[in-house]
Scaffold this active site. Sequence first.
Site, PDB file in Angstrom:
ATOM      1  N   HIS A  14       0.822  -1.214   0.000  1.00  0.00           N
ATOM      2  CA  HIS A  14       0.000   0.000   0.000  1.00  0.00           C
ATOM      3  C   HIS A  14       0.855   1.263   0.000  1.00  0.00           C
ATOM      4  O   HIS A  14       0.468   2.280  -0.559  1.00  0.00           O
ATOM      5  CB  HIS A  14      -0.955  -0.005   1.196  1.00  0.00           C
ATOM      6  CG  HIS A  14      -0.260  -0.210   2.510  1.00  0.00           C
ATOM      7  ND1 HIS A  14       0.325  -1.420   2.846  1.00  0.00           N
ATOM      8  CD2 HIS A  14      -0.024   0.632   3.551  1.00  0.00           C
ATOM      9  CE1 HIS A  14       0.876  -1.306   4.051  1.00  0.00           C
ATOM     10  NE2 HIS A  14       0.684  -0.076   4.486  1.00  0.00           N
ATOM     11  N   HIS A 103      27.310  -0.521 -11.924  1.00  0.00           N
ATOM     12  CA  HIS A 103      28.308  -1.094 -11.014  1.00  0.00           C
ATOM     13  C   HIS A 103      27.858  -2.375 -10.330  1.00  0.00           C
ATOM     14  O   HIS A 103      28.690  -3.195  -9.958  1.00  0.00           O
ATOM     15  CB  HIS A 103      28.687  -0.076  -9.929  1.00  0.00           C
ATOM     16  CG  HIS A 103      29.508   1.071 -10.449  1.00  0.00           C
ATOM     17  ND1 HIS A 103      30.103   1.992  -9.619  1.00  0.00           N
ATOM     18  CD2 HIS A 103      29.829   1.435 -11.723  1.00  0.00           C
ATOM     19  CE1 HIS A 103      30.765   2.884 -10.365  1.00  0.00           C
ATOM     20  NE2 HIS A 103      30.594   2.577 -11.638  1.00  0.00           N
TER      21      HIS A 103
END
Length: 149
Positions: A14, A103
Amino acid sequence: MDVRNQIIPIASDHGGYEMKTYLIDNLKSIGIEILDYGTNSTESVDYTDMIHPLAKAVNDGKYPIGIILCGSGNGAAITANKYPKVRAALCWNIELAKLARQHNNANILTLPGRFIENETALEMVKLFLTTDFEGGRHQNRVEKISKIL
Ligand code: RB5
């Protein structure tokens, strides 16, 4: 990686529901195919119930990349990272979303739905979906992540 011809799964509780709805609408409008793993309202739910199925599907190789959200992003990221082939990166801005791909070869973008703007989140998703892993020195580091002591 350009995954614009792939299905992109998305899940939230939610706390991330409104941002998830915004992202789905906007990503669909630019031709990205999105699969909604719920939740489907702002009614309080446990983030684990939506995040586990998405993370399992990415772990199983069903999708190369996914998007998850909760209020802070932490519960969602911690849950998804239980799966050995998942690298869920919690990102707060565009640069971090890009670095998570370049990365860390992150395969799930995690967004803190209650703490960043919808427009920022959309730009982060677009970048995450189109940025490649750099490999090189990062390859070895990513491989070492699963080598726990
Ligand atoms: C829900 O209130 C909230 O705890 C959840 O969205 C998330 O922030 C948990 O890490």
